[in-house]
Design an enzyme around this catalytic site. Structure first.
Site, PDB file in Angstrom:
ATOM      1  N   SER A 179       0.843  -1.191   0.000  1.00 35.87           N
ATOM      2  CA  SER A 179       0.000   0.000   0.000  1.00 35.87           C
ATOM      3  C   SER A 179       0.877   1.239   0.000  1.00 35.87           C
ATOM      4  O   SER A 179       1.995   1.225   0.522  1.00 35.87           O
ATOM      5  CB  SER A 179      -0.919  -0.004   1.227  1.00 35.87           C
ATOM      6  N   ASP A 180       0.355   2.303  -0.595  1.00 32.15           N
ATOM      7  CA  ASP A 180       1.052   3.582  -0.625  1.00 32.15           C
ATOM      8  C   ASP A 180       0.017   4.690  -0.610  1.00 32.15           C
ATOM      9  O   ASP A 180      -1.140   4.472  -0.997  1.00 32.15           O
ATOM     10  CB  ASP A 180       1.938   3.687  -1.875  1.00 32.15           C
ATOM     11  N   GLN A 181       0.432   5.878  -0.166  1.00 36.93           N
ATOM     12  CA  GLN A 181      -0.512   6.994  -0.074  1.00 36.93           C
ATOM     13  C   GLN A 181       0.191   8.317  -0.318  1.00 36.93           C
ATOM     14  O   GLN A 181       1.322   8.523   0.133  1.00 36.93           O
ATOM     15  CB  GLN A 181      -1.163   7.026   1.306  1.00 36.93           C
TER      16      GLN A 181
END
Length: 192
Positions: A68-70
């Site tokens: 996951s990345d944001q």
């Protein structure tokens, strides 16, 4: 069912994944998280989510690996983790009184078959108009220097907002659990 691995060192993502009451291992992936020249924020978040999962495939050859990345986006400007008080102050001043889009990517990789599902969940946050003293006080109390956008919505950071618009409230914290549950089901992992 394949064992789960979270490709992250984030305490927030670990806490979120633990809500699903499934055993998992969390391991930090070693990848370059710099954007590519001319890369759109949406493409970057998807690419990094997948890259994090794929970085652990050799170490975990028969697993479902979650990456996951944001990032936060204001117009054409991308906000990542501020790293320190000054960077966080600048980010919060820039977000004050504005609508900011947070893009949270999630990838599920079956390391045995190589099949990878990737998606992105947007969240729009409407910041209230923030006085400099409010920003300083908040940052001294919450120290959100390792958070994209410089706040912790699950804590005192909620006081910075007028509204949050999302299909998945956990996306803003860093791991979109609703979409992750759907993706795990698509990979044959039955949570219930």
């Amino acid at each position: 069912m394949y064992p789960l691995v979270l490709a992250s060192s984030s305490a927030y993502r670990k806490t979120l994944l633990a809500r699903l009451a499934q055993p998992f291992e969390a391991v930090a992936p070693d990848i370059d998280e710099q954007p590519l020249p001319g890369e759109a924020p949406e493409a970057m978040v998807r690419r990094l989510s997948e890259a994090k999962a794929r970085a652990l495939a050799e170490q975990f050859p028969a697993h479902l690996i979650i990456g996951s990345d944001q990032v936060a986006v204001i117009g054409d400007q991308v906000l990542t983790k501020p790293g320190n008080f000054e960077g966080a102050s600048q980010q919060l001043r820039a977000q004050s009184g504005r609508r900011v889009r947070f893009l949270t990517g999630v990838a599920v990789l079956n390391s045995q078959t190589g099949r990878c599902s990737i998606d992105l969940v947007p969240t729009d946050v409407v910041f209230k108009k923030l006085a400099d003293e409010e920003i300083r006080s908040y940052l001294r109390r919450d120290e959100p220097y390792n958070c994209a956008g410089s706040f912790r919505s699950e804590g005192l950071g909620i006081c910075l907002f007028d509204a949050i618009h999302s299909t998945d409230p956990s996306a803003l914290i860093g791991l979109p659990l609703i979409r992750l549950c759907q993706m795990l089901r698509e990979h044959g992992y039955n949570l219930l």
